[in-house]
Design a protein around this motif. Structure first.
Motif, short mmCIF file in Angstrom:
data_model
loop_
_atom_site.label_atom_id
_atom_site.label_comp_id
_atom_site.label_asym_id
_atom_site.label_seq_id
_atom_site.Cartn_x
_atom_site.Cartn_y
_atom_site.Cartn_z
N GLU A 69 -18.94 0.16 0.63
CA GLU A 69 -17.94 0.25 -0.56
C GLU A 69 -17.69 2.03 -0.66
N LEU A 70 -16.36 2.22 -0.56
CA LEU A 70 -16.00 3.42 -0.49
C LEU A 70 -14.98 3.96 -1.43
N SER A 71 -14.64 4.94 -1.90
CA SER A 71 -13.76 5.14 -2.80
C SER A 71 -12.52 6.20 -2.26
N MET A 72 -11.57 5.85 -2.91
CA MET A 72 -10.07 6.50 -2.04
C MET A 72 -9.38 7.16 -3.45
N GLY A 73 -9.18 8.19 -3.17
CA GLY A 73 -8.18 8.85 -4.33
C GLY A 73 -7.03 9.51 -3.83
N CYS A 74 -5.98 9.76 -4.67
CA CYS A 74 -4.60 10.53 -4.45
C CYS A 74 -4.14 10.83 -5.98
N SER A 75 -3.35 11.95 -5.78
CA SER A 75 -3.01 12.34 -7.24
C SER A 75 -1.68 11.98 -7.67
N GLY A 76 -1.00 11.04 -6.80
CA GLY A 76 0.26 10.62 -7.19
C GLY A 76 0.22 9.46 -7.70
N THR A 77 1.37 8.67 -8.31
CA THR A 77 1.60 7.44 -8.70
C THR A 77 2.17 6.57 -7.52
N VAL A 78 1.61 5.34 -7.35
CA VAL A 78 1.97 4.74 -6.22
C VAL A 78 2.77 3.40 -6.61
N GLU A 79 2.63 3.23 -8.00
CA GLU A 79 3.18 1.82 -8.26
C GLU A 79 4.83 1.87 -8.02
N GLY A 80 5.22 0.79 -7.52
CA GLY A 80 6.77 0.64 -7.27
C GLY A 80 7.20 1.36 -6.07
N THR A 81 6.29 1.88 -5.20
CA THR A 81 6.74 2.76 -4.18
C THR A 81 6.13 2.03 -2.83
N ILE A 82 6.45 2.18 -1.52
CA ILE A 82 6.09 1.26 -0.45
C ILE A 82 4.79 1.41 -0.24
N MET A 83 4.10 2.94 -0.47
CA MET A 83 2.77 3.15 -0.32
C MET A 83 2.00 2.18 -1.17
N GLY A 84 2.38 2.22 -2.35
CA GLY A 84 1.58 0.87 -3.37
C GLY A 84 1.85 -0.29 -2.83
N ASP A 85 2.85 -0.65 -2.05
CA ASP A 85 2.86 -2.11 -1.66
C ASP A 85 1.94 -2.27 -0.52
N ALA A 86 1.96 -1.12 0.46
CA ALA A 86 0.92 -1.25 1.53
C ALA A 86 -0.45 -1.15 1.06
N LEU A 87 -0.73 -0.50 0.05
CA LEU A 87 -2.09 -0.58 -0.45
C LEU A 87 -2.52 -1.98 -1.03
N ASP A 88 -1.39 -2.65 -1.90
CA ASP A 88 -1.89 -4.01 -2.33
C ASP A 88 -1.93 -4.70 -1.15
N LYS A 89 -1.10 -4.76 -0.32
CA LYS A 89 -1.48 -5.64 0.95
C LYS A 89 -2.87 -5.41 1.91
N TYR A 90 -2.91 -4.34 2.24
CA TYR A 90 -3.86 -4.29 3.17
C TYR A 90 -5.35 -4.03 2.39
N LEU A 91 -5.63 -3.40 1.40
CA LEU A 91 -6.76 -3.32 0.67
C LEU A 91 -7.29 -5.06 0.56
N ALA A 92 -6.40 -5.78 0.32
CA ALA A 92 -6.89 -7.19 0.17
C ALA A 92 -7.12 -7.70 1.66
N GLU A 93 -6.25 -7.31 2.55
CA GLU A 93 -6.63 -7.90 3.86
C GLU A 93 -7.98 -7.31 4.68
N LEU A 94 -8.37 -5.94 3.97
CA LEU A 94 -9.48 -5.61 4.50
C LEU A 94 -10.66 -6.32 4.25
N LYS A 95 -10.81 -6.77 3.04
CA LYS A 95 -11.58 -7.60 2.66
C LYS A 95 -11.62 -8.91 3.49
N GLU A 96 -10.57 -9.49 3.61
CA GLU A 96 -10.34 -10.71 4.37
C GLU A 96 -11.04 -10.51 5.87
N TRP A 97 -10.52 -9.31 6.58
CA TRP A 97 -11.09 -9.24 7.82
C TRP A 97 -12.49 -9.25 8.01
N THR A 98 -13.27 -8.74 6.79
CA THR A 98 -14.68 -8.61 6.80
C THR A 98 -15.42 -9.27 5.71
#
Length: 376
Positions: A69-98
């Motif tokens: 289990e790791l922590s990852m931080g950023c100072s910006g707001t990602v809600e409603g951005t393409i980065m936020g979309d990518a995080l939602d998608k691949y944080l979930a997929e990372l769990k599925e892969w493993t």
């Protein structure tokens, strides 16, 4: 087709760095997270990965690995951005892969601190992964200033070609010396300039009070174009523009829209002066403590995120531009020819200033790499 091939090359080469780089340091664990069960590092636990390559299609992908289990931080707001979309998608997929064994707890909006606190926390090991721009890391790694040299690239493909074409491996030793590991760095879009009045010529830049980051290289560029650069905390920019204490500011679309600056600025000029580069940086000892399978899962996550964001940013920027034009009456302009003609001298002024702080040969090498891909 050319763009697709270049993007694939960019992604493959930049991730190769993360797959092969090494370094030393003391192990650390993320706050509140489970520590790596393979405490002996990449050689301390048996790798159970079923594939040895980073892949584009992750459908049905399985990467059996030890729980972490790791922590990852950023100072910006990602809600409603393409980065936020990518995080939602691949944080979930990372769990599925493993099968749920690899978990990254993401903390946006400065929950773990601002950029300086985050990169220092990553260095100390209290934060496992930091996402942010190179500017925030110059205090630890002065050489990263080269990534802020303005006026070098005509498009983001050229910037990413330089980064993936070997320059990330040039930067990695500087990260290692600071106890860090560079997972990846890539450009997403350019910084562009919003203003109260139209910027149609060099005359419109004379005395222009433009907000910049507290970065002397950024300020030197604008000063040489005749403007009056004024550093100010980003959280104060909206009010300063609203009250006409400032005339302009420069940021990528995502920051402009995210801070609702479209409510207080009438014009946008595509100055495209500095690439907006995103880095993912990890505590080096923590990275080296991962097993081969854990490294593969992490690198697949970073690769997939990067691919999704690079390929989708142009369309997302176009969406935000249209929304600002339709809903706020924003007027967008291309860069005037006389301003464009003034870029080389302003860029050289930044390079000369930078060489007083950073190894001149390193600065020259980056500039030469940029010229090689632009034909400059």
């Amino acid at each position: 087709m050319k763009l697709k091939k270049l993007t694939a090359l960019t992604l493959a080469l930049s991730l190769a760095l993360s797959l092969t780089a090494c370094g030393g340091g003391n192990d650390s664990t993320s706050g509140g997270g489970a520590s790596n069960s393979s405490s002996g590092g990449s050689n301390g636990g048996a790798s159970t990965a079923t594939t040895t390559e980073i892949v584009d299609d992750t459908t049905g992908l399985k990467i059996p690995c030890e729980p972490i289990e790791l922590s990852m931080g950023c100072s910006g707001t990602v809600e409603g951005t393409i980065m936020g979309d990518a995080l939602d998608k691949y944080l979930a997929e990372l769990k599925e892969w493993t099968d749920g064994n690899f978990v990254i707890n993401f903390y946006p909006s400065g929950q773990l601190g601002g950029d300086t606190e985050l990169i220092e926390g990553t260095q100390m090991g209290s934060v496992d992964i930091f996402n942010g721009s190179p500017s925030a890391q110059i205090g630890l790694i002065p050489e990263l200033a080269v990534l802020d040299i303005p006026g070098l690239f005509e498009n983001m493909e050229q910037c990413n070609e330089v980064l993936s074409g070997g320059f990330l491996s040039e930067i990695e030793p500087y990260y290692n010396n600071a106890g860090l590991h560079l997972l990846t760095a890539y450009g997403t879009s350019f910084r562009i300039t919003s203003s109260n009045d139209a910027i149609n010529s060099m005359d419109d830049l004379k005395g222009l009070n433009i907000r910049t980051q507290e970065n002397k290289y950024h300020m030197e560029f604008w000063r040489n174009l005749g403007a009056n650069p004024t550093p100010l905390a980003f959280g104060e920019v909206y009010i300063a523009l609203q009250q006409h204490m400032l005339d302009a500011q420069e940021n990528p679309w995502v920051s402009y829209v995210g801070a609702k600056l479209c409510e207080v600025q009438n014009y946008m000029t595509f100055t495209n002066h500095i690439p907006f580069i995103s880095t993912y940086v990890m505590n080096n000892a923590k990275y080296q403590s991962l097993s081969d399978a854990q490294k593969q899962a992490l690198n697949q996550f970073i690769y997939s995120m990067q691919k999704y964001i690079i390929e989708g940013t142009a369309a997302d920027d176009a969406r935000m531009q249209k929304e600002c034009e339709d809903n706020y009456g924003l007027v967008c302009n291309e860069l005037a020819d006389d301003i464009k003609a003034a870029y080389p001298a302003a860029t050289q002024a930044v390079v000369d200033l930078m060489k007083q702080d950073v190894d001149a040969a390193f600065v020259d090498k980056y500039v030469e790499n940029a010229k090689a891909v632009t034909g400059g």
